[in-house]
Design an enzyme around this catalytic site. Structure first.
Site, mmCIF file in Angstrom:
data_model
loop_
_atom_site.group_PDB
_atom_site.id
_atom_site.type_symbol
_atom_site.label_atom_id
_atom_site.label_comp_id
_atom_site.label_asym_id
_atom_site.label_seq_id
_atom_site.Cartn_x
_atom_site.Cartn_y
_atom_site.Cartn_z
ATOM 1 N N CYS A 48 -4.690 0.292 -6.017
ATOM 2 C CA CYS A 48 -5.765 -0.690 -5.788
ATOM 3 C C CYS A 48 -6.074 -0.803 -4.302
ATOM 4 O O CYS A 48 -6.044 -1.911 -3.726
ATOM 5 C CB CYS A 48 -5.449 -2.066 -6.382
ATOM 6 S SG CYS A 48 -5.122 -2.004 -8.142
ATOM 7 N N HIS A 49 -6.302 0.352 -3.701
ATOM 8 C CA HIS A 49 -6.704 0.385 -2.301
ATOM 9 C C HIS A 49 -7.320 1.749 -1.990
ATOM 10 O O HIS A 49 -7.236 2.679 -2.806
ATOM 11 C CB HIS A 49 -5.508 0.099 -1.369
ATOM 12 C CG HIS A 49 -4.388 1.080 -1.470
ATOM 13 N ND1 HIS A 49 -3.173 0.781 -2.042
ATOM 14 C CD2 HIS A 49 -4.296 2.377 -1.081
ATOM 15 C CE1 HIS A 49 -2.383 1.835 -1.986
ATOM 16 N NE2 HIS A 49 -3.046 2.826 -1.419
ATOM 17 N N ALA A 50 -7.917 1.839 -0.812
ATOM 18 C CA ALA A 50 -8.367 3.125 -0.273
ATOM 19 C C ALA A 50 -7.789 3.236 1.134
ATOM 20 O O ALA A 50 -7.388 2.230 1.735
ATOM 21 C CB ALA A 50 -9.893 3.179 -0.227
ATOM 22 N N HIS A 95 -8.199 4.080 -5.267
ATOM 23 C CA HIS A 95 -7.378 4.603 -6.373
ATOM 24 C C HIS A 95 -6.475 3.514 -6.941
ATOM 25 O O HIS A 95 -5.989 2.637 -6.234
ATOM 26 C CB HIS A 95 -6.577 5.839 -5.957
ATOM 27 C CG HIS A 95 -5.780 5.689 -4.705
ATOM 28 N ND1 HIS A 95 -6.324 5.789 -3.449
ATOM 29 C CD2 HIS A 95 -4.476 5.433 -4.519
ATOM 30 C CE1 HIS A 95 -5.388 5.617 -2.550
ATOM 31 N NE2 HIS A 95 -4.259 5.394 -3.160
#
Ligand code: TYD
Length: 132
Positions: A48-50, A95
Site C-alpha cells: 500500500c505504497h509507491a 503496490h
C-alpha cells in the site's frame, strides 16, 4: 499497465531444486538491500505504497500471494507462487499484497537502502505525484 516478470532458471537434479539470481545478469540493477516478509497473518494487506525512485523485484520463495499493481491509470492483479519468477516493481507504481497463503515467504530485492522519504504512503498524494 505493462507487467514485467523475470523468469529465473530452475536448476536441479535428483537431489532437489536450485535457482540462482545474479546481480546485473538477472536483476537489472545493483542489489543494495534484501528483505523478506513471512508469518503474515491471514487477511492482512501489505505494501500500500509507491516509491519515488526505488526499483524492486519480488519473489515468492514459498507459498503464494496476489499483487495489485497500479500506475495511476490502470490496476492489474498478479498471482505469484513460484520461486523462479520475479515480479518487477518499478518506481512510482502503487503496490499492494493480498491473499497470503499460510507459510508464504516473500523476498524482495531492492536497488537502494531503506529510505522512508522515498515512500508515498497516501494514495491521493500518489495520484497527484504520478499524474499531476
Ligand atoms: P512496511 O514498508 O510498512 O512494510 P510493507 O510495505 O511490506 O507492508 O515496513 C514495515 C516496517 O519495517 C516499517 O516500520 C519500516 C521498516 N522497514 C525497514 O526498516 N527497512 C526496510 O528495508 C523495510 C522494507 C521496512
Amino acid at each position: 499497465m505493462k507487467v514485467e516478470q523475470i523468469d529465473f532458471a530452475l536448476l536441479g537434479d535428483e537431489r532437489g531444486r536450485l535457482t540462482v539470481i545474479e546481480e546485473n545478469r538477472h536483476i537489472p540493477f545493483p542489489i543494495k538491500r534484501v528483505y523478506y516478509i513471512y508469518d503474515t497473518l491471514p487477511d492482512v494487506i501489505r505494501g500500500c505504497h509507491a516509491h519515488r525512485k526505488l526499483k524492486q523485484i519480488a519473489i515468492v520463495m514459498q507459498g503464494s500471494c496476489d499483487f495489485i499493481l497500479d500506475d495511476g491509470h490502470e490496476k492489474v492483479s498478479v498471482h505469484l507462487d513460484s520461486p523462479t519468477r520475479g515480479l518487477v516493481l518499478d518506481e512510482m507504481v502503487w503496490h499492494e499484497m493480498h491473499n497470503f497463503a499460510e507459510g508464504t515467504v516473500l523476498m524482495v530485492l531492492a536497488s537502494d537502502y531503506y529510505d522512508e522519504s522515498d515512500y508515498i504512503r497516501d494514495y491521493d498524494a500518489y495520484l497527484k505525484e504520478v499524474a499531476p
